[in-house]
Write an enzyme that holds these catalytic residues in place. Structure first.
Site, PDB file in Angstrom:
ATOM      1  N   LYS A 160       0.785  -1.288  -0.215  1.00  0.00           N
ATOM      2  CA  LYS A 160       0.035  -0.183  -0.029  1.00  0.00           C
ATOM      3  C   LYS A 160       0.604   1.361  -0.011  1.00  0.00           C
ATOM      4  CE  LYS A 160      -4.094  -2.055   2.096  1.00  0.00           C
ATOM      5  NZ  LYS A 160      -3.421  -3.663   2.340  1.00  0.00           N
ATOM      6  N   GLU A 244      -2.242   6.331   8.205  1.00  0.00           N
ATOM      7  CA  GLU A 244      -2.804   7.657   7.413  1.00  0.00           C
ATOM      8  C   GLU A 244      -3.806   8.266   8.322  1.00  0.00           C
ATOM      9  OE1 GLU A 244      -3.350   5.891   2.987  1.00  0.00           O
ATOM     10  OE2 GLU A 244      -5.255   5.875   4.457  1.00  0.00           O
ATOM     11  N   HIS A 279     -13.742  -2.616   9.138  1.00  0.00           N
ATOM     12  CA  HIS A 279     -13.233  -2.424   8.010  1.00  0.00           C
ATOM     13  C   HIS A 279     -13.670  -3.758   6.949  1.00  0.00           C
ATOM     14  CE1 HIS A 279     -11.349   0.777  10.052  1.00  0.00           C
ATOM     15  NE2 HIS A 279     -11.000   0.127  10.877  1.00  0.00           N
ATOM     16  N   GLU A 319      -9.488   1.941  -5.031  1.00  0.00           N
ATOM     17  CA  GLU A 319     -10.309   2.335  -3.937  1.00  0.00           C
ATOM     18  C   GLU A 319     -10.313   3.669  -3.431  1.00  0.00           C
ATOM     19  OE1 GLU A 319     -10.530  -0.688  -0.854  1.00  0.00           O
ATOM     20  OE2 GLU A 319     -10.636  -2.155  -2.219  1.00  0.00           O
ATOM     21  N   GLU A 332      -5.677   2.598  -2.424  1.00  0.00           N
ATOM     22  CA  GLU A 332      -4.756   1.379  -2.921  1.00  0.00           C
ATOM     23  C   GLU A 332      -5.614   0.904  -4.072  1.00  0.00           C
ATOM     24  OE1 GLU A 332      -5.429  -1.947  -0.407  1.00  0.00           O
ATOM     25  OE2 GLU A 332      -7.182  -1.312   0.556  1.00  0.00           O
ATOM     26  N   ASN A 334      -6.270  -2.941  -5.216  1.00  0.00           N
ATOM     27  CA  ASN A 334      -6.338  -4.211  -4.926  1.00  0.00           C
ATOM     28  C   ASN A 334      -5.990  -5.159  -6.198  1.00  0.00           C
ATOM     29  OD1 ASN A 334      -6.557  -4.702  -2.340  1.00  0.00           O
ATOM     30  ND2 ASN A 334      -8.894  -3.750  -2.456  1.00  0.00           N
ATOM     31  N   GLU A 340     -17.213  -8.429  -4.072  1.00  0.00           N
ATOM     32  CA  GLU A 340     -18.484  -7.573  -4.484  1.00  0.00           C
ATOM     33  C   GLU A 340     -18.482  -7.437  -6.063  1.00  0.00           C
ATOM     34  OE1 GLU A 340     -15.277  -4.916  -2.871  1.00  0.00           O
ATOM     35  OE2 GLU A 340     -16.052  -6.644  -2.414  1.00  0.00           O
ATOM     36  N   ARG A 385     -23.575  -9.691   2.174  1.00  0.00           N
ATOM     37  CA  ARG A 385     -23.091 -10.967   2.495  1.00  0.00           C
ATOM     38  C   ARG A 385     -23.702 -11.796   3.515  1.00  0.00           C
ATOM     39  NH1 ARG A 385     -16.687  -9.138   1.810  1.00  0.00           N
ATOM     40  NH2 ARG A 385     -17.097  -7.620   0.304  1.00  0.00           N
ATOM     41  N   ARG A 588     -60.463 -24.099  34.654  1.00  0.00           N
ATOM     42  CA  ARG A 588     -59.415 -23.880  35.670  1.00  0.00           C
ATOM     43  C   ARG A 588     -59.331 -24.869  36.829  1.00  0.00           C
ATOM     44  NH1 ARG A 588     -56.930 -22.448  40.218  1.00  0.00           N
ATOM     45  NH2 ARG A 588     -58.765 -22.537  41.537  1.00  0.00           N
ATOM     46  N   ASP A 589     -60.122 -24.909  37.597  1.00  0.00           N
ATOM     47  CA  ASP A 589     -60.155 -25.698  38.971  1.00  0.00           C
ATOM     48  C   ASP A 589     -60.415 -27.055  38.827  1.00  0.00           C
ATOM     49  OD1 ASP A 589     -59.616 -26.056  41.419  1.00  0.00           O
ATOM     50  OD2 ASP A 589     -61.309 -25.230  42.509  1.00  0.00           O
ATOM     51  N   ALA A 590     -61.311 -27.251  37.740  1.00  0.00           N
ATOM     52  CA  ALA A 590     -61.493 -28.732  37.559  1.00  0.00           C
ATOM     53  C   ALA A 590     -60.563 -29.373  37.100  1.00  0.00           C
ATOM     54  CB  ALA A 590     -62.685 -28.994  36.647  1.00  0.00           C
ATOM     55  N   HIS A 591     -59.626 -29.096  36.145  1.00  0.00           N
ATOM     56  CA  HIS A 591     -58.513 -29.646  35.530  1.00  0.00           C
ATOM     57  C   HIS A 591     -57.272 -29.857  36.520  1.00  0.00           C
ATOM     58  CE1 HIS A 591     -55.828 -26.756  33.713  1.00  0.00           C
ATOM     59  NE2 HIS A 591     -56.960 -26.008  33.797  1.00  0.00           N
ATOM     60  N   GLN A 592     -57.367 -28.681  37.484  1.00  0.00           N
ATOM     61  CA  GLN A 592     -56.338 -28.464  38.398  1.00  0.00           C
ATOM     62  C   GLN A 592     -56.685 -29.711  39.367  1.00  0.00           C
ATOM     63  OE1 GLN A 592     -55.905 -24.827  40.390  1.00  0.00           O
ATOM     64  NE2 GLN A 592     -55.235 -25.704  42.324  1.00  0.00           N
ATOM     65  N   ASP A 695     -57.386 -14.568  50.661  1.00  0.00           N
ATOM     66  CA  ASP A 695     -56.524 -14.899  51.728  1.00  0.00           C
ATOM     67  C   ASP A 695     -56.275 -16.114  52.115  1.00  0.00           C
ATOM     68  OD1 ASP A 695     -53.822 -13.610  52.690  1.00  0.00           O
ATOM     69  OD2 ASP A 695     -55.031 -14.378  54.627  1.00  0.00           O
ATOM     70  N   LYS A 757     -65.399 -19.438  49.511  1.00  0.00           N
ATOM     71  CA  LYS A 757     -64.589 -20.439  48.811  1.00  0.00           C
ATOM     72  C   LYS A 757     -64.347 -21.832  49.715  1.00  0.00           C
ATOM     73  CE  LYS A 757     -59.893 -20.874  47.135  1.00  0.00           C
ATOM     74  NZ  LYS A 757     -60.075 -21.606  46.061  1.00  0.00           N
ATOM     75  N   HIS A 787     -68.201 -21.437  45.849  1.00  0.00           N
ATOM     76  CA  HIS A 787     -67.355 -21.982  45.159  1.00  0.00           C
ATOM     77  C   HIS A 787     -67.169 -23.357  46.234  1.00  0.00           C
ATOM     78  CE1 HIS A 787     -63.664 -23.471  43.243  1.00  0.00           C
ATOM     79  NE2 HIS A 787     -63.193 -23.938  44.320  1.00  0.00           N
ATOM     80  N   HIS A 789     -66.073 -27.968  46.202  1.00  0.00           N
ATOM     81  CA  HIS A 789     -65.452 -29.122  45.718  1.00  0.00           C
ATOM     82  C   HIS A 789     -66.464 -30.172  45.952  1.00  0.00           C
ATOM     83  CE1 HIS A 789     -61.252 -27.465  44.161  1.00  0.00           C
ATOM     84  NE2 HIS A 789     -61.813 -26.628  44.992  1.00  0.00           N
ATOM     85  N   THR A 922     -54.284 -22.609  49.130  1.00  0.00           N
ATOM     86  CA  THR A 922     -53.117 -22.364  48.813  1.00  0.00           C
ATOM     87  C   THR A 922     -52.617 -20.845  48.935  1.00  0.00           C
ATOM     88  OG1 THR A 922     -53.305 -23.521  46.637  1.00  0.00           O
ATOM     89  CG2 THR A 922     -51.412 -21.996  46.590  1.00  0.00           C
TER      90      THR A 922
END
Length: 1195
Positions: A160, A244, A279, A319, A332, A334, A340, A385, A588-592, A695, A757, A787, A789, A922
């Site tokens: 260069k 440079e 670069h 370039e 320079e 090349n 490219e 690229r 919710r609660d049924a399948h839990q 609660d 509950k 609610h 069971h 819970t």
């Protein structure tokens, strides 16, 4: 004629066939040379062409010119595509003789291969030896043609500094720089003193950004110099650099040149290569957009003049830098072809590589039709690229196997590929570029949009790529305007806000492959589903027998009342309604209660529209909150918020109800107040209408916080009291007066609806009549929702009694999901209330039709059944909540206590009284359950627990309760158990736990989540606040396997049969058609199996760790109960934390390790003071009860 011209080529093929590709090439020959070797790798030499793909590379051009091609390759490249695409291919040296890069720098070895195989020409490509004058000289000395400039020109221009001097000699402007090469730091330091900062250090004998450093004021010039020279020496064999003055924000413009052997030089116009990183060029454009015409012409003229001054031959690139004032400076030349060059070919229509070969063979530019007056440009071209780099990690190169490779195509899209193909192994040895994508259009904007479209079309899986970054770059306003500069990427951090590829299909296959090899890993699953057929959706009919289109808008429901009249108006309307409304708990609660909370979102979504029609007059659908929140993430790998939003869209007419644990939100312990407010705000915004706030200890202070959070969010407040024990039993402290007093306090908090509950299902019909009747009498205008069971089998009778006593809404579940620990049967209750004033107003035929779906679903989820066979009236004794009973049974089984289930239930009763006969829901029910299992596991009687409380390592949940972290129980804490168990090591709380907690920094949390996961919503923040580790684990799982909520449940829980075709809708209009083809043998080296699928007709494979092959049977020693120095595991579980190591000095009670078993954590503490010895465990180890943990040696 062909055989005479190419006797060496056709000597053998003549005897085998008269038709060959060699004959076809020979019959179209225009050259006298025969064989070309490319001294390079990957994309540079490769020739390949597939349907709708164009990959222009040296081999292709050679074949077009009737040349046979020869490839050379390193041992590491033996599987590369360029080796396969050449006519002949030869290894450079023996295995291990050279490093991967050094192999391609072996001049003598490469020339020997060429000579041994009658090569006539050598093309150096770019990189490696392309700018090595010695290589060019030796090629020519060997009697072969070097495709490139003369060795002398390479020497003069490859340096260069020499090129710079050449420019000065020809009056071409240059940037101020050193007069010659710099080899010592002192010279660099002297230059900086003279010209100041910033400066750029460049390798004198190479390019590509290597050996290049920019140094600004305040930075170390010495460090940059040493790194640049070291890098240059490593890459090019010469560490010489020059320095440079660095121009700020310049454009990088380069000119494509072609010269022949007769002194003629032409330019093929310019390229804008300003978009760079370190670069190295990332995106290139031709021609340069908006470069002033006079500046362009001056640059082109100077480039040609410089090339002519050295009698330049073949392809090269001059370039330049152009500053903000459009002043240009030569950098320079090349002396080689550039990566490219493709965009220049696209705008000029000139095949540069073909021209290179023909010029080297002796053709003049005029013979090739390449005179300057005949060269022009048409439109714009852009090249990107595509590399295997991760932009999010500083463009760190990624390695691995490309699992999927699907490239772009179409008009104006050109691909020049290297190792981009399915199955390719990307190694760390070479450049990370996979393919160059070039797009051509009549305007810059058309080319840009075409490139963006092409990038989106790419599908590359198995390694990370820079495609998301390229897309971000192409859509940035500066790039759109064409105003980028050389440091644009470094100066624009917003470019890294990328839209990433979801990689959904391959991640899904990874999960399916894991299922195929290892079976399901879903916690709690026992075996495979009993039913694996297609689920049949029900048909709803109107009164006339016509089929109802469930895709049509559903009838108006109670949510329409809520939306029109607000929470207060809704509550009044509910109270005014003559019948008793139903809340369905199936979602919710049924399948839990029955299936360990394992029902997935997709199975709710599939029946949601039908439910909106059938349950239009329901009080609400309980579908969210409670345990479903964390289980969705923890075990089902789903986003609970996504479930809520999907169901809300499908059911717009029925109110959604969630379970909110007061000051805990949906967590198991108290959180800072602002976290609860934030959570409720998100829940309301995403679809929750009614918040059933309770609660676990009926602590009004805890309850008040949750109620206030719901009020601020704008939800319906259902303030709830928890019913515990048999109110009719005179020995229980929870009597009618207790509940009436509690109701007064809750009503005073400003609720809209009162919830009761009955979590254990112990509310007997007579008690229901008494309790509801008393509350109704005192509060005639207060809506009441009950609610329960059906654990004892009396649920229908109790709910009918509640209805008769004045309850406005009661809970039921669809028939197939009702009974036992779930809620009472909706069908049975409807029949019980039919013909009475309490009729819920639901269509029985519709309800039964919905149940036909759940009959099938329960069989699909049969692998989560707890094995309960009927009601359990013993619940009136042990009082285990319905939602907990199945989970407790499952936990007992996992802990090896399954055969002692009767003993566990008995211990539950004892533990409850040890803790003061507390309200059990819970998380307090978990406290009782943990203590019960602890007692059974360690064979402790209630007397043992009290007597030995000061030495026992109680479960963490028990200690949290005794400290007061769950609130204040009615009647106070049990003594002396509390004092003895806590041993003075915990501060006793006398007020609401969350009151003393500092607010969470919501903005900071969101910022941290965005940084970690690239994107985060307020819902993500809320999930993180509730369950930080669960959320992180869930995100990690999704990153690995993708969104599995779209996968049909039977394939989520069990592998498909070989050759069974099934469909997965990953989004609207996008369906994957999948088929499991085969499971490969076990690799002894990796412990993996290859699993082969067919996806949309294309074979794909995934590598899966065979977990069974990796299992080692570890036999652990047991702790000797008679040796007080030996510390044993109190129960089976996983070691999540080890707090000591051999030699650690501990005091009595100090923590040794933390054990986790089914969400229950326990601290293993030192039984006495001493020094740790013989530590037997590590984090992640699985241990059984009484396994030896360590010894504590007394001093």
């Amino acid at each position: 004629m062909a055989t005479q011209e190419y006797p060496d080529v056709f000597e053998e093929v003549e005897s085998t066939t008269a038709h060959s590709v060699h004959r076809l090439r020979a019959n179209s020959t225009i050259m006298q040379v025969q064989k070309l070797l490319v001294a390079n790798r990957g994309e540079i030499p490769q020739f390949a062409e597939r349907a709708r793909k164009r990959r222009e590379l040296t081999f292709r051009k050679a074949h077009e010119l009737s040349l046979l091609t020869v490839a050379v390759y390193s041992h590491e490249d033996r599987l590369s595509m360029h080796r396969q695409k050449a006519d002949e291919a030869y290894a450079i040296g023996q295995r291990g003789q050279y490093t991967p890069v050094q192999a391609y720098l072996q001049i003598d070895e490469i020339i020997k291969i060429a000579k041994d195989h009658n090569v006539n020409m050598i093309h150096p490509g770019y990189g490696f030896l392309s700018e090595n004058a010695e290589f060019a000289r030796k090629v020519e000395a060997s009697g072969m043609i070097f495709i490139g400039p003369t060795p002398e020109v390479i020497s003069s221009l490859g340096d260069k500094v020499s090129a710079r001097n050449l420019a000065i000699k020809n009056n071409v402007p240059v940037v101020p720089g050193t007069d010659g090469p710099v080899g010592e730091f002192e010279a660099a330091e002297e230059f900086v003193k003279k010209y100041g900062y910033p400066v750029i250090i460049k390798a004198a004998f190479g390019g590509g950004g290597r050996g290049m450093r920019v140094v600004r004021e305040g930075e170390s010039i010495r460090e940059a110099f040493e790194r640049a020279t070291s890098e240059a020496k490593s890459a090019f064999g010469n560490g010489t650099v020059f320095i440079e003055r660095f121009l700020d924000k310049p454009k990088h413009i380069e000119v494509q040149l072609l010269g022949d052997n007769f002194g003629n030089v032409v330019h093929l116009y310019e390229r804008d290569c300003s978009v760079q990183r370190r670069h190295q060029k990332v995106v290139e454009i031709a021609p340069a957009k908006d470069l002033p015409a006079d500046v362009r012409q001056s640059i082109l003229n100077d480039a040609v003049r410089l090339a002519q001054s050295v009698n330049y031959r073949n392809a090269g690139t001059a370039e330049f830098l152009v500053d903000q004032q459009n002043r240009y400076y030569f950098i320079e030349i090349n002396p080689r072809i550039q990566v490219e060059h493709t965009i220049t070919e696209e705008i000029t229509g000139i095949d540069i590589v073909a021209a290179q070969i023909q010029i080297a063979a002796g053709a003049s530019l005029e013979q090739l039709g390449l005179t300057q007056d005949r060269i022009s440009t048409r439109g714009f071209a852009i090249q990107c690229r595509v590399t295997t780099e991760d932009p999010a990690k500083g463009f760190q190169p990624d390695t691995g196997k490309i699992e999927v490779y699907r490239s772009a195509g179409g008009n104006g899209v050109r691909l020049d590929g290297g190792n981009g193909f399915a199955g390719a192994i990307i190694t760390p040895h070479y450049d990370s570029m996979l393919v160059k994508c070039t797009c051509h259009g009549s305007t810059y904007e058309i080319a840009r949009r075409k490139m963006l479209r092409a990038l989106v079309e790419f599908r590359i899986r198995g390694v990370k790529t820079n495609i998301p970054f390229l897309a971000s770059l192409l859509t940035h306003e500066t790039f759109i305007a064409g105003n980028c500069w050389t440091t644009f990427i470094d100066d624009t951090p917003s470019l890294f806000g990328m839209v990433r590829s979801q990689n959904r299909a391959q991640k899904l296959l990874a999960y399916l492959g894991d299922i195929a090899v290892n079976g399901s890993s879903i916690k709690g699953q026992i075996g495979e589903p009993k039913f694996k057929g297609d689920i049949i959706l029900p048909t709803l009919k109107d009164a006339s027998g016509n089929v109802i289109d469930v895709n049509s808008p559903p009838p108006q429901g109670w949510r329409n009342v809520l939306l029109n009249e607000g929470p207060e108006g809704f509550a009044k309307a509910v109270r005014k309604y003559k019948g008793t409304l139903i809340m369905d708990t199936t979602w919710r609660d049924a399948h839990q209660s029955l299936l360990a909370t394992r029902v997935r979102t997709i199975d709710f979504v599939n029946i949601a529209k039908h439910t909106a029609h059938a349950y239009a007059n329901a009080y609400s659908l309980e579908c969210w909150g409670g345990a479903t929140f964390d289980v969705a993430m923890r075990f089902l790998y789903e986003d609970p918020w996504d479930r809520l939003r999907k169901l809300r869209r499908l059911v717009p007419n029925v109110p959604f109800q969630m379970l909110l644990r007061g000051a805990n939100g949906v967590a198991y312990s108290s959180l800072p107040d602002n976290a609860i407010f934030h959570f409720c705000e998100q829940a309301k915004r995403n679809g929750v209408d009614i918040f059933r706030v309770f609660d676990a200890l009926n602590d009004v202070d805890q309850l008040a916080l949750g109620i206030e959070a719901v009020r601020k969010a704008g939800g319906v407040i259902e303030g709830t009291i928890c019913y515990s024990g048999d109110m009719l039993n005179p020995k229980k402290k929870y009597n009618l007066q207790y509940y009436l007093d509690l109701t007064d306090k809750v009503v005073a908090l400003g609720i809209h609806i009162l919830g009761i509950k009955d979590m254990a299902g112990v509310l007997k019909p007579a008690a229901a009549t008494l309790l509801i009747g008393a509350i109704r009498k005192k509060y005639p205008d207060l809506p009441i929702h009950v609610h329960t069971h059906d654990s004892a089998g009396t649920g229908v009778a109790s709910m009918a009694a509640c209805a008769a006593a004045g309850a406005d809404a009661v809970d039921t579940a669809t028939d197939s999901m009702s009974g036992m620990t779930s809620q009472p049967s909706v069908g049975a209750l409807l029949a019980s209330l039919e013909g009475t004033e309490q009729d819920p107003g639901l269509n029985v035929e519709h309800i039964r039709a919905i149940d036909s779906y759940w009959q099938q679903l329960r069989l699909l989820y049969s692998c989560f059944e707890a094995g309960l066979t009927g009601p359990d009236p013993e619940v009136y004794v042990h009082e285990i909540p319905g939602g907990q009973l199945t989970n407790l049974l499952f936990q007992a089984t996992q802990l090896g206590l399954g055969k002692q289930w009767a003993e566990t239930k008995k211990a539950y009763t004892q533990a409850n009284y040890l803790l003061g006969d507390i309200v059990k829901v819970t998380p307090t029910s978990k406290v009782v359950g943990d203590l019960a299992q602890f007692m059974v596991s360690n064979k402790l009687s209630p007397e043992d627990v009290i007597e030995r409380a000061d030495t026992l390592d109680f479960p963490s949940s028990v200690l949290d309760f005794l400290q007061g972290l769950m609130g204040q129980p009615f009647g106070g804490f049990p003594e002396p158990l509390r004092t003895k168990a806590l041993r003075g090591k915990r501060e006793l709380l006398t007020e609401r736990p969350g009151k003393s907690l500092a607010p969470v920094d919501l903005a900071k949390i969101k910022s941290e989540l965005e940084e970690k996961y690239s994107f985060a919503t307020e819902c993500d923040v809320a999930s993180y606040n509730m369950y930080p580790k669960v959320f992180a684990d869930y995100k990690d799982f999704v990153a690995k396997y993708g969104d599995l909520s779209v996968l049909p449940t039977k394939y989520f829980l069990a592998k498909p049969e070989i050759n069974e075709e099934f469909h997965v809708d990953i989004e609207k209009g996008k369906t994957l058609i999948l088929k499991l083809l085969a499971i490969g043998p076990l690799s002894e080296q990796t412990g993996q199996r290859e699993v082969f699928f067919e996806m949309n007709g294309e074979v794909r494979q995934v590598a899966v760790d065979d977990k069974k092959a990796a299992v080692e049977n570890v036999s652990r020693s047991k702790a000797d109960p008679g040796d007080t120095s030996q510390v044993g595991a109190p129960m089976s579980g996983v070691v999540v934390e080890v707090r000591v190591k051999d030699g650690t000095e501990v005091k009595k009670g100090d923590p040794v390790a933390v054990l986790s078993a089914m969400k229950m954590e326990m601290v293993i503490s030192a039984p006495h003071s001493g020094k740790v010895a013989d530590l037997q465990i590590r984090e992640g180890d699985s241990v059984d009860g009484q396994d030896l943990v360590c010894r504590i040696v007394r001093p």
